[in-house]
Design an enzyme around this catalytic site. Sequence first.
Site, PDB file in Angstrom:
ATOM      1  N   ASP A  19       0.817  -1.220   0.000  1.00  0.00           N
ATOM      2  CA  ASP A  19       0.000   0.000   0.000  1.00  0.00           C
ATOM      3  C   ASP A  19       0.845   1.262   0.000  1.00  0.00           C
ATOM      4  O   ASP A  19       0.657   2.165  -0.820  1.00  0.00           O
ATOM      5  CB  ASP A  19      -0.938   0.008   1.205  1.00  0.00           C
ATOM      6  CG  ASP A  19      -1.980  -1.097   1.142  1.00  0.00           C
ATOM      7  OD1 ASP A  19      -2.334  -1.502   0.031  1.00  0.00           O
ATOM      8  OD2 ASP A  19      -2.428  -1.558   2.210  1.00  0.00           O
ATOM      9  N   ARG A 100       0.823   2.240  16.820  1.00  0.00           N
ATOM     10  CA  ARG A 100       0.303   3.359  16.013  1.00  0.00           C
ATOM     11  C   ARG A 100       0.446   4.718  16.701  1.00  0.00           C
ATOM     12  O   ARG A 100       0.871   5.688  16.062  1.00  0.00           O
ATOM     13  CB  ARG A 100      -1.159   3.117  15.625  1.00  0.00           C
ATOM     14  CG  ARG A 100      -1.451   1.901  14.759  1.00  0.00           C
ATOM     15  CD  ARG A 100      -0.340   1.518  13.845  1.00  0.00           C
ATOM     16  NE  ARG A 100      -0.701   0.447  12.924  1.00  0.00           N
ATOM     17  CZ  ARG A 100       0.136  -0.457  12.480  1.00  0.00           C
ATOM     18  NH1 ARG A 100       1.400  -0.450  12.899  1.00  0.00           N
ATOM     19  NH2 ARG A 100      -0.248  -1.378  11.629  1.00  0.00           N
ATOM     20  N   ASP A 129      -6.806   0.403  11.852  1.00  0.00           N
ATOM     21  CA  ASP A 129      -5.685   1.331  11.937  1.00  0.00           C
ATOM     22  C   ASP A 129      -6.014   2.733  11.453  1.00  0.00           C
ATOM     23  O   ASP A 129      -5.410   3.704  11.902  1.00  0.00           O
ATOM     24  CB  ASP A 129      -4.486   0.774  11.169  1.00  0.00           C
ATOM     25  CG  ASP A 129      -3.732  -0.273  11.977  1.00  0.00           C
ATOM     26  OD1 ASP A 129      -3.932  -0.318  13.201  1.00  0.00           O
ATOM     27  OD2 ASP A 129      -2.960  -1.045  11.386  1.00  0.00           O
ATOM     28  N   SER A 181      -1.592  -9.541   4.294  1.00  0.00           N
ATOM     29  CA  SER A 181      -1.293  -8.247   4.886  1.00  0.00           C
ATOM     30  C   SER A 181      -0.601  -8.518   6.211  1.00  0.00           C
ATOM     31  O   SER A 181      -1.135  -9.228   7.062  1.00  0.00           O
ATOM     32  CB  SER A 181      -2.586  -7.448   5.109  1.00  0.00           C
ATOM     33  OG  SER A 181      -2.297  -6.223   5.748  1.00  0.00           O
TER      34      SER A 181
END
Length: 420
Positions: A19, A100, A129, A181
């Site tokens: 991505d 994160r 996320d 992923s």
Amino acid sequence: MAAEKNKEKVVLAYSGGLDTSVMVKWLQLEKNLDVVAICGNVGQDAQDLTWIEKKALGMGAVYSKALDMRSEYAEDFLTKAIAANGMYEDTYPLLSALSRPLIVKHLVDIAHETGASYICHGCTGKGNDQVRFESSIHALDPELKILAPVREWDLHTREDEMEWAKQHGVPVPTTAAKPYSLDENLWGRAIECGALEDPWKEAPTDIYTLTADPMSAPDEPEEVALGFEQGKPVSLNGKKMDLLSLIISMNKIAGKHGYGRLDMIEDRVVGIKSHEVYECPGSLAIINMHKALETMCLDGATLQYKHMIDQQWATTVYNGLWYSQLKQALDAFCADTQKFVTGQVKAKFYKGSMTVTGRKSAYSLYDYSLATYGEGDTFDRSASKGFIELHTLAATTWSKTQGPAAEYELQKQSENVHVA
């Protein structure tokens, strides 16, 4: 930083994966922005991430940097996760949710330093996320604008992205044969997509890299001793270690014995259920050993209440609210409970399992003389009768007035009237 004058900048949370690799080029072509690509090393499998810097620069980024956040992650984030026994839905150690807010903290700082107007992330439109990134950005600087290309572009499948990457000369590691992923850091590894989207099928064996196949793990068990000071792991097998080194070592030991695999149906923030597979050898071992020490150092009422707080903490962090008033208050409660969580815990690893085999603490609330049924018993049994009478007084009063005893008395009266 060789940026075009008057051209706006965007700080991209860059991983080097499918991505965000596509994004480096897409942001230049579709948004006419100078890209500042920042990769946060929170414990990915490669310690030297200079290849990521070079890859982004090769695709036209005006600046690219891989920041080593591992020690900060361990000391400022994972210590709080351990204190709170952070496991979402009592299962998942929150490895993605924990990294994160740290990454966002650095992205916001770099946006301020470079004068960037935008922060960009590579999260999907139905994942967790996106919520975590954007909630943290809003909390730290609500004036920054956010770009989320995956929610905007017309590349709706991973196959579409791979084809776009091929057409625009973007090198990506993902192939159609293994379209997983992945997210990995010190606290574990998350795997999703591809064959894992069928929750009836067993996960393919080729997805695991941190844990051995339990069937092929060593035939001899291995026992380890973990030392804690005020809830923080500080030693492994008697050797003092910083938390970063300790986690790395625990990952290797537990993973070697096939411990730490999770396969679960998880409730995402956005309201859907997802089939998730995780490898969390070190984090699961540390949390479960920490919980074992807490049972010795915290009284029963605090343990019961703390379990509720732990669950609220995990849900709050999972939902992306690391930077929130509630999260700070929960941290304060957990920190207070850790003042006397000091001691050692032993555990044995064997073919996919971990069993706690011992615990000791100078602050233990376990009193041998009170617990033993043998020589040296000091428990006063004569106090039990009065204690039980007082302990059940409320229930006895209720029973006589409204409950079973009252019903029985009414039944007897009814039978007497019928006989008469």
